[in-house]
Motif scaffolding. Structure first.
Motif, PDB file in Angstrom:
ATOM      1  N   GLY A  81       2.582  11.794   6.009  1.00 63.24           N
ATOM      2  CA  GLY A  81       2.250  12.958   5.201  1.00 63.24           C
ATOM      3  C   GLY A  81       3.008  13.000   3.888  1.00 63.24           C
ATOM      4  O   GLY A  81       3.299  14.074   3.361  1.00 63.24           O
ATOM      5  N   ILE A  82       3.340  11.842   3.346  1.00 59.42           N
ATOM      6  CA  ILE A  82       3.957  11.761   2.020  1.00 59.42           C
ATOM      7  C   ILE A  82       2.842  11.872   0.986  1.00 59.42           C
ATOM      8  O   ILE A  82       1.801  11.234   1.111  1.00 59.42           O
ATOM      9  N   ALA A  83       3.043  12.692  -0.032  1.00 56.54           N
ATOM     10  CA  ALA A  83       1.968  13.034  -0.959  1.00 56.54           C
ATOM     11  C   ALA A  83       1.798  12.002  -2.063  1.00 56.54           C
ATOM     12  O   ALA A  83       2.716  11.234  -2.387  1.00 56.54           O
ATOM     13  N   VAL A  84       0.611  12.029  -2.654  1.00 62.12           N
ATOM     14  CA  VAL A  84       0.288  11.154  -3.790  1.00 62.12           C
ATOM     15  C   VAL A  84       1.318  11.306  -4.900  1.00 62.12           C
ATOM     16  O   VAL A  84       1.741  10.320  -5.521  1.00 62.12           O
ATOM     17  N   GLU A  85       1.730  12.535  -5.150  1.00 62.70           N
ATOM     18  CA  GLU A  85       2.652  12.806  -6.257  1.00 62.70           C
ATOM     19  C   GLU A  85       4.026  12.168  -6.056  1.00 62.70           C
ATOM     20  O   GLU A  85       4.814  12.081  -7.004  1.00 62.70           O
ATOM     21  N   GLU A  86       4.317  11.711  -4.847  1.00 59.88           N
ATOM     22  CA  GLU A  86       5.609  11.089  -4.554  1.00 59.88           C
ATOM     23  C   GLU A  86       5.564   9.570  -4.668  1.00 59.88           C
ATOM     24  O   GLU A  86       6.568   8.897  -4.422  1.00 59.88           O
ATOM     25  N   LEU A  87       4.399   9.038  -5.022  1.00 57.13           N
ATOM     26  CA  LEU A  87       4.222   7.596  -5.162  1.00 57.13           C
ATOM     27  C   LEU A  87       3.809   7.263  -6.591  1.00 57.13           C
ATOM     28  O   LEU A  87       3.231   8.092  -7.291  1.00 57.13           O
ATOM     29  N   THR A  88       4.094   6.051  -7.010  1.00 58.30           N
ATOM     30  CA  THR A  88       3.655   5.602  -8.330  1.00 58.30           C
ATOM     31  C   THR A  88       2.217   5.102  -8.251  1.00 58.30           C
ATOM     32  O   THR A  88       1.711   4.781  -7.164  1.00 58.30           O
ATOM     33  N   SER A  89       1.565   5.014  -9.398  1.00 61.11           N
ATOM     34  CA  SER A  89       0.203   4.479  -9.414  1.00 61.11           C
ATOM     35  C   SER A  89       0.191   3.028  -8.936  1.00 61.11           C
ATOM     36  O   SER A  89      -0.761   2.587  -8.275  1.00 61.11           O
ATOM     37  N   GLU A  90       1.257   2.285  -9.239  1.00 61.32           N
ATOM     38  CA  GLU A  90       1.333   0.901  -8.772  1.00 61.32           C
ATOM     39  C   GLU A  90       1.393   0.848  -7.250  1.00 61.32           C
ATOM     40  O   GLU A  90       0.756  -0.009  -6.615  1.00 61.32           O
ATOM     41  N   GLU A  91       2.150   1.757  -6.652  1.00 65.12           N
ATOM     42  CA  GLU A  91       2.249   1.790  -5.189  1.00 65.12           C
ATOM     43  C   GLU A  91       0.928   2.221  -4.559  1.00 65.12           C
ATOM     44  O   GLU A  91       0.525   1.702  -3.517  1.00 65.12           O
ATOM     45  N   LEU A  92       0.245   3.154  -5.189  1.00 66.54           N
ATOM     46  CA  LEU A  92      -1.025   3.636  -4.649  1.00 66.54           C
ATOM     47  C   LEU A  92      -2.142   2.611  -4.809  1.00 66.54           C
ATOM     48  O   LEU A  92      -2.979   2.442  -3.919  1.00 66.54           O
ATOM     49  N   ASP A  93      -2.158   1.920  -5.936  1.00 67.32           N
ATOM     50  CA  ASP A  93      -3.281   1.034  -6.249  1.00 67.32           C
ATOM     51  C   ASP A  93      -3.105  -0.386  -5.721  1.00 67.32           C
ATOM     52  O   ASP A  93      -4.066  -1.159  -5.709  1.00 67.32           O
ATOM     53  N   ALA A  94      -1.895  -0.748  -5.304  1.00 68.39           N
ATOM     54  CA  ALA A  94      -1.697  -2.080  -4.728  1.00 68.39           C
ATOM     55  C   ALA A  94      -2.569  -2.221  -3.479  1.00 68.39           C
ATOM     56  O   ALA A  94      -2.705  -1.285  -2.692  1.00 68.39           O
ATOM     57  N   TYR A  95      -3.151  -3.399  -3.308  1.00 69.78           N
ATOM     58  CA  TYR A  95      -4.060  -3.615  -2.176  1.00 69.78           C
ATOM     59  C   TYR A  95      -3.552  -4.750  -1.299  1.00 69.78           C
ATOM     60  O   TYR A  95      -3.187  -5.815  -1.793  1.00 69.78           O
ATOM     61  N   HIS A  96      -3.510  -4.490  -0.007  1.00 65.29           N
ATOM     62  CA  HIS A  96      -3.202  -5.531   0.974  1.00 65.29           C
ATOM     63  C   HIS A  96      -4.296  -5.489   2.034  1.00 65.29           C
ATOM     64  O   HIS A  96      -4.504  -4.455   2.678  1.00 65.29           O
ATOM     65  N   PRO A  97      -5.014  -6.605   2.239  1.00 63.71           N
ATOM     66  CA  PRO A  97      -6.184  -6.571   3.129  1.00 63.71           C
ATOM     67  C   PRO A  97      -5.874  -6.269   4.585  1.00 63.71           C
ATOM     68  O   PRO A  97      -6.775  -5.896   5.343  1.00 63.71           O
ATOM     69  N   ASP A  98      -4.623  -6.413   4.998  1.00 64.44           N
ATOM     70  CA  ASP A  98      -4.275  -6.163   6.397  1.00 64.44           C
ATOM     71  C   ASP A  98      -3.831  -4.722   6.652  1.00 64.44           C
ATOM     72  O   ASP A  98      -3.552  -4.365   7.801  1.00 64.44           O
TER      73      ASP A  98
END
Length: 368
Positions: free
Chosen positions: A340-357
């Motif tokens: 339940g950590i919010a979007v506002e507590e993450l950077t755009s890089e952390e949110l947009d990074a993709y890992h297929p697993d």
């Protein structure tokens, strides 16, 4: 406490190229580019301190390969075509049959002792492959640190065993029990917004939303001129069709141009039947726009059955003429979603990074 490292890698030769592969993963293998990578990975098998590892690196980087290493490695060179080399905390192991050796405990050759004594096993084992000779270019500890951080970012080095800083995450209750709503925007909402930006121009004509509310049309920014109807299990304001999406008879065949179903299929006891019904309800050329959470806490509204993963989603839509999958998430956002950590507590890089697993949200556009 200064950061400490341990290798986290499987090395494999394929088509005369050396790769680091990721175990049981959909992630693309990483090409091992330089001799320095092998030397650093081998040092961190045994020495976890960056400063001490750098001192060892400086000492050995120009030393000739010891004769006993050359003689020992000759025993295993013929295995390399099918083998994996496993690097872990205190261990350098050749799995002669690849992952089968890992599972079956056969043809495992441990070279950790020789590695600790010389730090030259990997350079000799892969000496026949064309790697950039960059050992002399690493002239100081800052050069060394940058390369170590690069290997960590690739996932080939990890925090040493016992050195992970759990901080606020070492809890047996979530940081926010309401998906992050008490702190800001839930992570899955961020990914839904990304998906909507991709698909908004495609949604039109006679539109059906399954399990929605009247306010959704504005949130989705649907064309105001489009016909918009809502199917729900229970009657309520703005609900146009009351019925169970598992029942194909609640809607006439080929009635809609677009069907939207966001965060609903996980609550359906047989989501594949619902998808089959959507296919029936769509006109030829019509499209379904769907999203399911792949990593989110249980939310029984009224029940919560499934977490369909990307492969399952593709299978469910197999009868459609074409589809495009959109998958969002990575290890950081999986943790954020569950805690339940919010979007506002993450950077755009952390949110947009993709890992297929590590999918958090799995979405699809499927055309009949």
């Amino acid at each position: 406490m200064p950061k400490q490292y341990v290798p986290n890698a499987f090395l494999k030769v394929e088509d005369s190229q050396l790769y680091a592969i990721f175990a049981w993963s959909q992630r693309t293998a990483e090409i091992i580019q330089s001799k320095s990578w092998l030397t650093i990975l081998e040092i961190f098998i045994h020495e976890h301190s960056l400063e001490n590892a750098y001192q060892i690196f400086q000492k050995i980087k120009l030393e000739p390969i010891a004769q006993k290493v050359i003689q020992e490695i000759k025993k295993y060179e013929q295995l390399l075509e099918n083998a994996l080399v496993f690097l872990a905390d205190g261990s350098l192991t050749i799995f002669g049959k690849g992952f089968r050796s890992f599972i079956e405990k056969e043809m495992q050759y441990e070279l950790g002792s020789l590695s600790r004594e010389t730090y030259q096993v990997l350079p000799q084992l892969f000496s026949q492959y064309q790697l950039k000779d960059d050992l002399e270019s690493i002239e100081n500890i800052e050069d060394f640190r940058k390369l170590v951080e690069h290997l960590e970012n690739l996932g080939l080095l990890s925090p040493a065993t016992g050195s992970i800083d759990w901080g606020d995450l070492k809890k047996t209750v979530p940081i926010c029990q309401a998906f992050g709503l008490t702190r800001g925007t839930p992570v899955d909402r961020y990914y839904l917004s990304k998906f909507l930006k991709e698909i908004q121009p495609q949604i039109g004509g006679n539109i059906l939303e399954i399990g929605g509310t009247p306010k959704d049309k504005d949130f989705y920014q649907i064309n105001q001129g489009a016909s918009y109807q809502i199917l729900n299990l229970e009657a309520g304001p703005g609900v146009d069709i009351v019925g169970d999406a598992h029942d194909v008879s609640v809607i006439k065949p080929e009635s809609f141009d677009s069907v939207i179903i966001f965060n609903v299929l996980e609550h359906c006891y047989a989501p594949w039947i619902v998808v089959e019904n959507i296919f029936t309800w769509l006109k030829p050329g019509g499209k379904c726009f769907a999203m399911v959470p792949s990593a989110i806490r249980i939310h029984a509204t009224p029940v919560d059955y499934w977490r369909p993963l990307p492969d399952a989603f593709v299978w469910m839509y197999k009868n459609f003429s074409q589809h495009k999958l959109y998958v969002y998430g990575n290890p950081t956002t999986v943790i954020a979603s569950y805690h339940g950590i919010a979007v506002e507590e993450l950077t755009s890089e952390e949110l947009d990074a993709y890992h297929p697993d590590y999918p958090v949200a799995t979405c699809i556009v499927a055309e009949k």
